[in-house]
Design a protein around this motif. Structure first.
Motif, PDB file in Angstrom:
ATOM      1  N   SER B  61       0.832  -1.209   0.000  1.00 18.46           N
ATOM      2  CA  SER B  61       0.000   0.000   0.000  1.00 18.46           C
ATOM      3  C   SER B  61       0.862   1.253   0.000  1.00 18.46           C
ATOM      4  O   SER B  61       0.514   2.254  -0.615  1.00 18.46           O
ATOM      5  CB  SER B  61      -0.912   0.035   1.222  1.00 18.46           C
ATOM      6  N   PHE B  62       1.978   1.193   0.687  1.00 17.73           N
ATOM      7  CA  PHE B  62       2.883   2.336   0.698  1.00 17.73           C
ATOM      8  C   PHE B  62       3.527   2.522  -0.680  1.00 17.73           C
ATOM      9  O   PHE B  62       3.640   3.641  -1.165  1.00 17.73           O
ATOM     10  CB  PHE B  62       3.965   2.161   1.773  1.00 17.73           C
ATOM     11  N   ILE B  63       3.926   1.403  -1.293  1.00 21.92           N
ATOM     12  CA  ILE B  63       4.616   1.516  -2.579  1.00 21.92           C
ATOM     13  C   ILE B  63       3.699   2.100  -3.640  1.00 21.92           C
ATOM     14  O   ILE B  63       4.087   2.983  -4.405  1.00 21.92           O
ATOM     15  CB  ILE B  63       5.152   0.137  -3.031  1.00 21.92           C
ATOM     16  N   ILE B  64       2.435   1.618  -3.691  1.00 27.90           N
ATOM     17  CA  ILE B  64       1.535   2.132  -4.741  1.00 27.90           C
ATOM     18  C   ILE B  64       0.847   3.413  -4.284  1.00 27.90           C
ATOM     19  O   ILE B  64       0.005   3.956  -4.986  1.00 27.90           O
ATOM     20  CB  ILE B  64       0.473   1.092  -5.157  1.00 27.90           C
ATOM     21  N   SER B  65       1.224   3.942  -3.104  1.00 29.81           N
ATOM     22  CA  SER B  65       0.603   5.147  -2.558  1.00 29.81           C
ATOM     23  C   SER B  65      -0.915   5.041  -2.555  1.00 29.81           C
ATOM     24  O   SER B  65      -1.614   5.838  -3.182  1.00 29.81           O
ATOM     25  CB  SER B  65       1.026   6.397  -3.338  1.00 29.81           C
ATOM     26  N   ASN B  75       1.400   9.308   6.223  1.00 25.07           N
ATOM     27  CA  ASN B  75       2.859   9.197   6.289  1.00 25.07           C
ATOM     28  C   ASN B  75       3.566   9.062   4.961  1.00 25.07           C
ATOM     29  O   ASN B  75       4.757   8.803   4.931  1.00 25.07           O
ATOM     30  CB  ASN B  75       3.242   8.007   7.167  1.00 25.07           C
ATOM     31  N   SER B  76       2.843   9.188   3.852  1.00 28.95           N
ATOM     32  CA  SER B  76       3.532   9.009   2.590  1.00 28.95           C
ATOM     33  C   SER B  76       3.132  10.093   1.598  1.00 28.95           C
ATOM     34  O   SER B  76       2.249  10.902   1.864  1.00 28.95           O
ATOM     35  CB  SER B  76       3.213   7.629   2.018  1.00 28.95           C
ATOM     36  N   HIS B  77       3.789  10.059   0.448  1.00 29.43           N
ATOM     37  CA  HIS B  77       3.547  11.071  -0.562  1.00 29.43           C
ATOM     38  C   HIS B  77       4.023  10.502  -1.881  1.00 29.43           C
ATOM     39  O   HIS B  77       5.007   9.763  -1.924  1.00 29.43           O
ATOM     40  CB  HIS B  77       4.329  12.343  -0.204  1.00 29.43           C
ATOM     41  N   THR B  79       5.597  11.771  -4.335  1.00 31.50           N
ATOM     42  CA  THR B  79       6.903  12.188  -4.864  1.00 31.50           C
ATOM     43  C   THR B  79       8.082  11.599  -4.088  1.00 31.50           C
ATOM     44  O   THR B  79       9.225  11.860  -4.414  1.00 31.50           O
ATOM     45  CB  THR B  79       7.053  13.722  -4.809  1.00 31.50           C
ATOM     46  N   LYS B  80       7.784  10.824  -3.056  1.00 33.96           N
ATOM     47  CA  LYS B  80       8.869  10.263  -2.267  1.00 33.96           C
ATOM     48  C   LYS B  80       9.594   9.168  -3.043  1.00 33.96           C
ATOM     49  O   LYS B  80       8.969   8.394  -3.738  1.00 33.96           O
ATOM     50  CB  LYS B  80       8.297   9.671  -0.982  1.00 33.96           C
ATOM     51  N   PRO B  81      10.933   9.067  -2.900  1.00 37.99           N
ATOM     52  CA  PRO B  81      11.638   7.967  -3.563  1.00 37.99           C
ATOM     53  C   PRO B  81      11.153   6.616  -3.017  1.00 37.99           C
ATOM     54  O   PRO B  81      10.723   6.541  -1.868  1.00 37.99           O
ATOM     55  CB  PRO B  81      13.100   8.183  -3.161  1.00 37.99           C
ATOM     56  N   LEU B  82      11.269   5.596  -3.857  1.00 39.99           N
ATOM     57  CA  LEU B  82      10.745   4.275  -3.505  1.00 39.99           C
ATOM     58  C   LEU B  82      11.280   3.778  -2.153  1.00 39.99           C
ATOM     59  O   LEU B  82      10.537   3.257  -1.333  1.00 39.99           O
ATOM     60  CB  LEU B  82      11.089   3.271  -4.616  1.00 39.99           C
ATOM     61  N   PHE B  83      12.590   3.988  -1.947  1.00 43.74           N
ATOM     62  CA  PHE B  83      13.199   3.495  -0.710  1.00 43.74           C
ATOM     63  C   PHE B  83      12.492   4.068   0.520  1.00 43.74           C
ATOM     64  O   PHE B  83      12.212   3.360   1.484  1.00 43.74           O
ATOM     65  CB  PHE B  83      14.688   3.868  -0.689  1.00 43.74           C
ATOM     66  N   TYR B  84      12.156   5.370   0.467  1.00 44.19           N
ATOM     67  CA  TYR B  84      11.516   5.988   1.625  1.00 44.19           C
ATOM     68  C   TYR B  84      10.039   5.669   1.703  1.00 44.19           C
ATOM     69  O   TYR B  84       9.431   5.796   2.761  1.00 44.19           O
ATOM     70  CB  TYR B  84      11.780   7.494   1.641  1.00 44.19           C
ATOM     71  N   LYS B  85       9.458   5.274   0.556  1.00 51.20           N
ATOM     72  CA  LYS B  85       8.076   4.793   0.630  1.00 51.20           C
ATOM     73  C   LYS B  85       8.060   3.511   1.443  1.00 51.20           C
ATOM     74  O   LYS B  85       7.203   3.293   2.284  1.00 51.20           O
ATOM     75  CB  LYS B  85       7.531   4.518  -0.776  1.00 51.20           C
ATOM     76  N   THR B  87      10.481   2.370   3.601  1.00 51.00           N
ATOM     77  CA  THR B  87      10.857   2.542   5.011  1.00 51.00           C
ATOM     78  C   THR B  87       9.784   3.333   5.764  1.00 51.00           C
ATOM     79  O   THR B  87       9.696   3.230   6.986  1.00 51.00           O
ATOM     80  CB  THR B  87      12.205   3.273   5.166  1.00 51.00           C
ATOM     81  N   GLY B  88       8.987   4.094   5.028  1.00 44.64           N
ATOM     82  CA  GLY B  88       7.890   4.814   5.670  1.00 44.64           C
ATOM     83  C   GLY B  88       6.892   3.867   6.312  1.00 44.64           C
ATOM     84  O   GLY B  88       6.139   4.254   7.208  1.00 44.64           O
ATOM     85  N   THR B  89       6.890   2.614   5.861  1.00 46.91           N
ATOM     86  CA  THR B  89       5.959   1.627   6.417  1.00 46.91           C
ATOM     87  C   THR B  89       6.131   1.507   7.921  1.00 46.91           C
ATOM     88  O   THR B  89       5.168   1.410   8.665  1.00 46.91           O
ATOM     89  CB  THR B  89       6.223   0.240   5.777  1.00 46.91           C
ATOM     90  N   TRP B  90       7.397   1.504   8.378  1.00 49.23           N
ATOM     91  CA  TRP B  90       7.593   1.383   9.825  1.00 49.23           C
ATOM     92  C   TRP B  90       8.011   2.703  10.457  1.00 49.23           C
ATOM     93  O   TRP B  90       8.382   2.740  11.617  1.00 49.23           O
ATOM     94  CB  TRP B  90       8.576   0.265  10.143  1.00 49.23           C
ATOM     95  N   GLY B  91       7.955   3.784   9.673  1.00 50.18           N
ATOM     96  CA  GLY B  91       8.299   5.101  10.227  1.00 50.18           C
ATOM     97  C   GLY B  91       7.113   5.767  10.899  1.00 50.18           C
ATOM     98  O   GLY B  91       7.061   6.977  11.001  1.00 50.18           O
TER      99      GLY B  91
END
Lengths: 180, 628
Positions: B61-65, B75-77, B79-85, B87-91
């Motif tokens: 869900s984070f990857i496909i926004s 917690n996501s957006h 325009t964020k790079p994939l890596f931070y999408k 890691t945002g999962t547990w951020g």
């Protein structure tokens, strides 16, 4: 019960048990409390001798000059990207209407366009707004983040400090202090 | 959207499986089965699988926004790079708790596999106790922190991840830290189980030692990554601030370290049985306390604003239940099953371990008091204080000297009884330590007897640890971790006493000096990236040999959420880090520049890695004589 008998025999375990339960209640109260704290009056004079720049008219002025002529000032640190600030604006508007306080906004790490839009959308409760792009002014005040509100008197003493958005009780309290 | 649903139902299935495992294992216990049934093992596998599916769904869900999911929206957006999408999962709160659950069920599965040769009732009881924790966390996640909440209408854009968290070290910091943090749960369950099943003996120690080492290594790694992040991202040039959030990860580390030494003593000599069990319980309780303090927002911290008291109350109550449960079990079984040899000590390795434990326990209490005392004071007397580095330095530093001295001589002691010989070699080591310490203190220009003593202690530990290399039966685990620890202490001490710093407001083209170095502000440039804009300052450093070092500190202005962060530019060499940050001053054409020399920074990271390496040696060295 086997357990109770053993407990009776050992004072040490009894003490630990009591300590555990006390800690539990302390933490429980801490959870419910935390938000508001009233600093000791004498200690809490905020630092005001620095330059600020207005948000609407980008004029530089010493913050000491801002704090003149009124008995009470309410400093609110806000930002357009801050979600709780949106809910808070109605309380600020109410305070503006019903108290003799000078409302000062500190626009925290924001950009002008978004900030002005925010004011258009949710109303402008402030008499004066200054920008704090780097967050340094807020650090001077000893703020933790946004939103945060300080009620100060004419001697620059912090009467109340509210961490997080204001609520009904806070508004009532501010009204009571300032309308007396 | 469907994926979100899948994740949610997978969680519910996971909870149902847990309840089933709980009853299933209690029935099997009553029957007194001799082998654990495949069904139970299978169920534990399924339980992990369900949580895993749920975790993967959240990552997806984070990857496909997928902004119909509230956690993703918050917690996501796009325009964020994939890596931070990812890691945002547990951020964030919800995602990190799902990670908790994943590790929690994962370690149980690992335990079941690793303990095939252990008695059946011990394995079943461990499963049973572990399920209590698992069920508690399942309910916690589903009730108060469901990561799969939907929002309607579906948003087109998310609120973004706090830019300060967009950092590679911090991306992998939570999973590593959690492996260590949550890994202690299996130690807790196994300790309770071993007590009831009368299995606190050598083979138990052998079995649980793996998990103690496992948690210890990952916890060390997690703390290291957190420090690296603080150093590179926060832009102050510090790496440890005695912040409550840091302290709560240090506390389980300290008690794990004590436990590590105890468990080997138990394995070799069947000593400290009660104490080992107490440490197992304390360790897990401390990581629960940590979770509670960080997740409830009880600590006044910038990241914990929109907090929900019900979450805090839940973890707190659950923590109390677990601690009381272990307390009751401990009291009942305390004397029943613990036949031990008499604990009479002479000069022996056992004594050394005991002394090590006293010291570690003292350090642990200092950190614990420093962390929770302000909370108690606030509640009871309504007073606010903050406990900072001076408190910890005053209370910990003096006691480090005797601690490292015991640590130096401990490893060369034998079990049961040691006869110390004070020969020419020992004399040489002491003289060499003295000379080295005098030289170091003279070199950094600190004329302070206390600092000299600290250096003497630390260098002595270093030399004694290296000296072990000459022995016939080398214990690399101990040599590495003790050498690493002494190097860590030395580098921290050198770092804190010979750091230099200068802060200047300068314009482009101007320069200033620090010691023999000239710092020239060359130019400024603006660069555009996908999710931020950055103002880059170009600096040239001329050192005393006239070599040019280029540094480019940045100020990044992130677009979502809008926020400015200062990115330090650091040039690392073996002996010194050069660290520079810039800040804009509104409506001025000059910049606020902060330039620092941080000596031996890289050694702090390297020595921590050496400590971890020691732990790994201990894991991989099987069926051999392992000493501490």
């Amino acid at each position: 019960m086997q357990f109770l008998e053993k407990i009776k025999k050992s004072i040490f375990s009894l003490i630990i048990l009591i300590l555990l339960i006390i800690s539990f209640f302390v933490f429980k109260f801490a959870l419910q409390k935390e938000k508001i704290y009233s600093p000791k009056m004498s200690e809490n004079q905020i630092f005001t001798d620095f330059e600020v720049v207005g948000l609407i008219e980008e004029k530089q002025i010493n913050f000491n000059e801002v704090l003149t002529g009124k008995n009470f000032y309410l400093i609110n640190i806000w930002s357009s990207w801050c979600e709780p600030c949106k809910d808070e604006s109605e309380y600020l508007l109410e305070l503006k209407k019903n108290t003799p306080v000078m409302m000062i906004g500190i626009n925290y790490k924001d950009n002008k366009k978004n900030a002005l839009n925010f004011l258009k959308l949710y109303g402008n409760p402030f008499d004066q707004i200054f920008i704090d792009k780097q967050g340094t002014i807020s650090i001077n005040f000893g703020a933790y983040g946004v939103p945060e509100t300080f009620l100060i008197n004419e001697e620059n003493k912090v009467l109340k400090k509210y961490i997080g958005p204001l609520n009904d009780e806070d508004v009532y309290e501010i009204k009571k202090i300032t309308n007396n | 959207m469907i994926i979100s649903q899948l994740g949610y139902y997978s969680l519910i299935f996971g909870l149902l499986t847990s309840i089933f495992i709980f009853f299933n294992s209690s029935i099997q216990l009553k029957k007194n089965n001799l082998v654990i049934s495949d069904k139970t093992t299978g169920l534990i596998g399924f339980q992990f699988f369900f949580v895993f599916i749920s975790f993967i769904s959240l990552i997806y869900s984070f990857i496909i926004s997928d902004f119909s999911n509230e956690t993703v929206y918050n917690n996501s957006h796009t325009t964020k790079p994939l890596f931070y999408k990812i890691t945002g999962t547990w951020g964030n709160h919800e995602g990190s708790l799902l990670l908790w659950l994943l590790v929690l069920t994962g370690v149980l599965l690992g335990f079941i596999f690793k303990s095939r040769n252990e008695p059946n009732n011990y394995r079943l009881l461990t499963t049973l106790f572990h399920q209590i924790i698992v069920i508690g966390f399942f309910i916690f996640v589903l009730k108060t922190s469901n990561p799969f909440n939907e929002i309607f209408p579906v948003q087109t854009e998310g609120l973004g991840l706090n830019p300060i968290l967009q950092d590679p070290a911090l991306g992998i910091h939570p999973p590593i830290l959690y492996l260590g943090y949550v890994g202690t749960s299996i130690i807790f369950s196994a300790a309770l189980a071993s007590m009831i099943s009368n299995y606190v003996n050598k083979s138990w120690a052998k079995n649980i030692k793996f998990w103690i080492l496992f948690s210890w290594i990952f916890l060390t790694g997690g703390i290291l990554l957190g420090s690296i992040w603080a150093y590179y991202e926060l832009g102050w040039g510090g790496f440890w601030f005695w912040d409550p959030v840091e302290n709560v990860s240090l506390m389980p580390w300290l008690s794990l370290t004590a436990l590590l030494h105890c468990i080997v003593t138990l394995e070799k000599r069947e000593l400290f049985k009660k104490w080992t069990i107490v440490l197992c319980i304390i360790t897990f309780a401390l990581s629960m306390v940590g979770t509670f303090l960080v997740r409830s927002g009880i600590l006044n911290s910038v990241h914990t604003f929109a907090n929900d008291p019900s979450r805090g109350i839940y973890i707190l109550t659950f923590l109390l239940v677990l601690v009381l449960l272990s307390f009751v079990i401990f009291i009942i079984y305390e004397n029943k099953n613990f036949t031990q040899k008499s604990e009479i000590f002479t000069l022996s390795k056992e004594t050394a371990v005991l002394i090590n434990n006293w010291f570690i326990l003292y350090f642990l209490s200092v950190v614990l008091i420093g962390t929770i005392y302000p909370i108690f004071l606030d509640v009871i007397l309504d007073e606010q204080i903050s406990v900072g580095p001076p408190f910890y330095n005053k209370l910990i530093l003096p006691f480090l000297i005797p601690f490292v001295l015991f640590m130096s001589i401990g490893p060369s002691m034998k079990w049961i009884k040691t006869n110390f010989k004070f020969g020419a070699k020992s004399f040489f080591v002491i003289v060499f330590t003295m000379v080295l310490s005098f030289f170091t203190v003279y070199f950094i220009g600190e004329k302070n007897i206390f600092i000299l003593l600290l250096f003497i202690g630390f260098f002595y530990l270093l030399l004694k640890s290296l000296d072990q290399l000459r022995e016939k039966t080398k214990n690399f685990a101990q040599i590495f971790s003790h050498t690493g620890f002494s190097l860590l202490l030395i580098s921290i001490l050198l770092n804190s006493f010979s750091s230099r710093e200068i802060v200047k407001n300068i314009q482009v083209g101007e320069s200033f000096t620090l010691k023999n170095e000239k710092i020239i502000f060359k130019k400024i440039a603006i660069e555009k990236e996908k999710n931020y804009e950055s103002i880059v300052g170009f600096f040239e450093i001329l050192d005393d040999k006239n070599t040019i070092i280029n540094l480019q500190p940045e100020i990044r202005i992130y677009n979502e959420p809008e926020m400015a962060t200062s990115e330090a530019s650091i040039k690392t060499t073996l002996f010194k880090d050069r660290f520079i940050t810039i800040n804009i001053i509104k409506d001025q054409n000059f910049f606020n520049v902060r330039y620092q020399h941080k000596p031996f920074m890289i050694w702090i990271w390297i020595s921590t890695l050496i400590i971890m390496l020691g732990g790994m040696f201990a894991i991989f060295r099987k069926n051999k004589e392992v000493n501490i």
